[in-house]
Write a protein that holds these residues in place. Structure first.
Motif, PDB file in Angstrom:
ATOM      1  N   ALA A 226       0.805  -1.227   0.000  1.00 34.86           N
ATOM      2  CA  ALA A 226       0.000   0.000   0.000  1.00 34.86           C
ATOM      3  C   ALA A 226       0.835   1.272   0.000  1.00 34.86           C
ATOM      4  O   ALA A 226       0.321   2.340  -0.348  1.00 34.86           O
ATOM      5  CB  ALA A 226      -0.940   0.004   1.213  1.00 34.86           C
ATOM      6  N   TYR A 227       2.118   1.176   0.371  1.00 33.96           N
ATOM      7  CA  TYR A 227       2.951   2.369   0.508  1.00 33.96           C
ATOM      8  C   TYR A 227       4.278   2.179  -0.223  1.00 33.96           C
ATOM      9  O   TYR A 227       4.704   1.041  -0.474  1.00 33.96           O
ATOM     10  CB  TYR A 227       3.186   2.664   1.995  1.00 33.96           C
ATOM     11  CG  TYR A 227       1.904   2.780   2.778  1.00 33.96           C
ATOM     12  CD1 TYR A 227       1.027   3.847   2.576  1.00 33.96           C
ATOM     13  CD2 TYR A 227       1.545   1.805   3.709  1.00 33.96           C
ATOM     14  CE1 TYR A 227      -0.154   3.949   3.280  1.00 33.96           C
ATOM     15  CE2 TYR A 227       0.361   1.903   4.420  1.00 33.96           C
ATOM     16  CZ  TYR A 227      -0.494   2.974   4.197  1.00 33.96           C
ATOM     17  OH  TYR A 227      -1.673   3.066   4.882  1.00 33.96           O
ATOM     18  N   PRO A 228       4.966   3.249  -0.562  1.00 39.55           N
ATOM     19  CA  PRO A 228       6.194   3.149  -1.352  1.00 39.55           C
ATOM     20  C   PRO A 228       7.322   2.440  -0.606  1.00 39.55           C
ATOM     21  O   PRO A 228       7.433   2.512   0.622  1.00 39.55           O
ATOM     22  CB  PRO A 228       6.555   4.610  -1.640  1.00 39.55           C
ATOM     23  CG  PRO A 228       5.802   5.414  -0.640  1.00 39.55           C
ATOM     24  CD  PRO A 228       4.575   4.658  -0.308  1.00 39.55           C
ATOM     25  N   ALA A 229       8.179   1.757  -1.393  1.00 42.49           N
ATOM     26  CA  ALA A 229       9.299   1.012  -0.823  1.00 42.49           C
ATOM     27  C   ALA A 229      10.264   1.931  -0.080  1.00 42.49           C
ATOM     28  O   ALA A 229      10.882   1.533   0.914  1.00 42.49           O
ATOM     29  CB  ALA A 229      10.036   0.248  -1.922  1.00 42.49           C
ATOM     30  N   SER A 230      10.401   3.175  -0.552  1.00 42.98           N
ATOM     31  CA  SER A 230      11.317   4.117   0.103  1.00 42.98           C
ATOM     32  C   SER A 230      10.911   4.373   1.549  1.00 42.98           C
ATOM     33  O   SER A 230      11.764   4.591   2.419  1.00 42.98           O
ATOM     34  CB  SER A 230      11.365   5.428  -0.672  1.00 42.98           C
ATOM     35  OG  SER A 230      10.059   6.023  -0.749  1.00 42.98           O
ATOM     36  N   PHE A 231       9.606   4.366   1.811  1.00 40.95           N
ATOM     37  CA  PHE A 231       9.129   4.568   3.174  1.00 40.95           C
ATOM     38  C   PHE A 231       9.561   3.412   4.074  1.00 40.95           C
ATOM     39  O   PHE A 231      10.049   3.618   5.196  1.00 40.95           O
ATOM     40  CB  PHE A 231       7.608   4.701   3.181  1.00 40.95           C
ATOM     41  CG  PHE A 231       6.983   4.563   4.540  1.00 40.95           C
ATOM     42  CD1 PHE A 231       7.192   5.530   5.514  1.00 40.95           C
ATOM     43  CD2 PHE A 231       6.202   3.451   4.854  1.00 40.95           C
ATOM     44  CE1 PHE A 231       6.625   5.403   6.780  1.00 40.95           C
ATOM     45  CE2 PHE A 231       5.639   3.323   6.109  1.00 40.95           C
ATOM     46  CZ  PHE A 231       5.845   4.300   7.069  1.00 40.95           C
ATOM     47  N   ALA A 269       8.248  11.391   6.581  1.00 44.59           N
ATOM     48  CA  ALA A 269       8.690  12.710   6.111  1.00 44.59           C
ATOM     49  C   ALA A 269       9.710  12.570   4.994  1.00 44.59           C
ATOM     50  O   ALA A 269       9.670  13.304   3.997  1.00 44.59           O
ATOM     51  CB  ALA A 269       9.273  13.504   7.278  1.00 44.59           C
ATOM     52  N   VAL A 270      10.638  11.613   5.144  1.00 48.56           N
ATOM     53  CA  VAL A 270      11.655  11.405   4.107  1.00 48.56           C
ATOM     54  C   VAL A 270      11.015  10.905   2.815  1.00 48.56           C
ATOM     55  O   VAL A 270      11.387  11.312   1.713  1.00 48.56           O
ATOM     56  CB  VAL A 270      12.727  10.410   4.607  1.00 48.56           C
ATOM     57  CG1 VAL A 270      13.703  10.059   3.482  1.00 48.56           C
ATOM     58  CG2 VAL A 270      13.482  10.987   5.797  1.00 48.56           C
ATOM     59  N   ALA A 271      10.029  10.017   2.957  1.00 49.49           N
ATOM     60  CA  ALA A 271       9.386   9.417   1.783  1.00 49.49           C
ATOM     61  C   ALA A 271       8.199  10.230   1.284  1.00 49.49           C
ATOM     62  O   ALA A 271       7.540   9.830   0.326  1.00 49.49           O
ATOM     63  CB  ALA A 271       8.926   8.004   2.120  1.00 49.49           C
TER      64      ALA A 271
END
Length: 298
Positions: A226-231, A269-271
């Motif tokens: 559901a959320y990006p891999a970077s997160f 915040a980073v992602a």
């Protein structure tokens, strides 16, 4: 007295089967070659006054009339191998298996060794030290005293057949889940001895509704699509840091819950994750881990 002050040891030190009537002292900044003093007898103290150990120390089957003092008396001490190509620095080995001593003092280690105390006899002081690698204390006889004040065990702690004193110094002791699992599987009721009085004085802040294992990976696994891999890359890095400093009563601590919530917020915040999605991940971790309700959600 055998006294060898060195700034940096450049050759292996082999003192096995030695007989020293007085004390044995080896000092310097870095011990970077193995030291072996197995099956030796020292009438007085043994002092290895180094700030950094990048090689292993073998003091098995020794008879030490006085104390064995390991590390600096005034500075933090580290036990790590030289950096590898992947950047990792595994712990060095320090073993006093089957040795007898008046006392073993390994204090103020910012990163302790892979420690083998199995079969040793004598007073043991590991206060203010962190042990990221296994500590084997099977059949240890520390009936003369044990000081674990503000010690931290991140990996397996083994105490099968150990003999410990009725009164131990354990204020501020921290055990990771892996360390607790090792103790619970040992043939020794160590956790009962350690926490009997503490549990009577302090009730949990919240009921434990989830697994007692800090298994955050299982909680976040269903969210990965559901959320990006970077997160998740950022989140895993931050939760792994918390995992290495896991309080014994982590589920009941609102400060620990706040740390988990903060890890999610910073990773988000980073992602550039939306606030609503950040809150969903925080809620999933709080519920799945059974965290205290006071942890901040943002």
């Amino acid at each position: 007295m055998a006294n060898r002050p060195l700034d940096e040891v450049k050759e292996p030190l082999v003192l096995s089967s030695a007989r020293v009537g007085g004390s044995l002292s080896v000092a310097g900044h870095i011990l970077d070659y193995d030291l072996r003093a197995t099956d030796s007898e020292v009438g007085g103290e043994v002092s290895l006054a180094f700030e950094e150990f990048t090689a292993s120390v073998y003091l098995d089957q020794m008879v030490i009339g006085g104390e064995a003092r390991i590390g600096s008396d005034t500075l933090k001490t580290s036990f790590t191998q030289p950096a590898r190509e992947d950047g990792s620095r595994p712990a060095t080995s320090f073993t006093v298996a089957d040795s007898t001593f008046g006392g073993l003092r390994l204090r103020n280690a910012v990163r302790g060794p892979q420690l083998d105390l199995s079969g040793a006899v004598g007073y043991v002081d590991l206060s203010n030290s962190r042990f990221p690698s296994e500590v084997d204390a099977n059949d240890l006889d520390a009936s003369s005293g044990l000081n674990l004040r503000r010690a931290r065990f991140d990996a397996t702690l083994l105490l099968d057949g150990a003999t410990l004193p009725e009164a131990m110094e354990i204020e501020g002791l921290q055990l990771s889940q892996q360390a607790k699992n090792g103790l619970e599987s040992s043939d020794f009721p160590f956790l009962d001895v350690l926490f009997e009085s503490a549990e009577a004085d302090t009730a949990p802040a919240v009921p434990v509704v989830a697994s007692k294992v800090f298994d955050w990976r299982a909680v976040v696994a269903p969210l990965r699509d559901a959320y990006p891999a970077s997160f998740f890359e950022q989140l895993e890095r931050r939760l792994e840091r918390l995992e290495t400093d896991l309080p014994v009563d982590w589920q009941a601590r609102d400060t620990f819950a706040a740390g988990v919530m903060s890890a999610v917020s910073r990773a988000a915040a980073v992602a550039d994750l939306a606030n609503s999605d950040t809150a969903k991940v925080q809620a999933a971790l709080r519920s799945g881990l059974g965290l205290a309700a006071e942890g901040e959600m943002s």
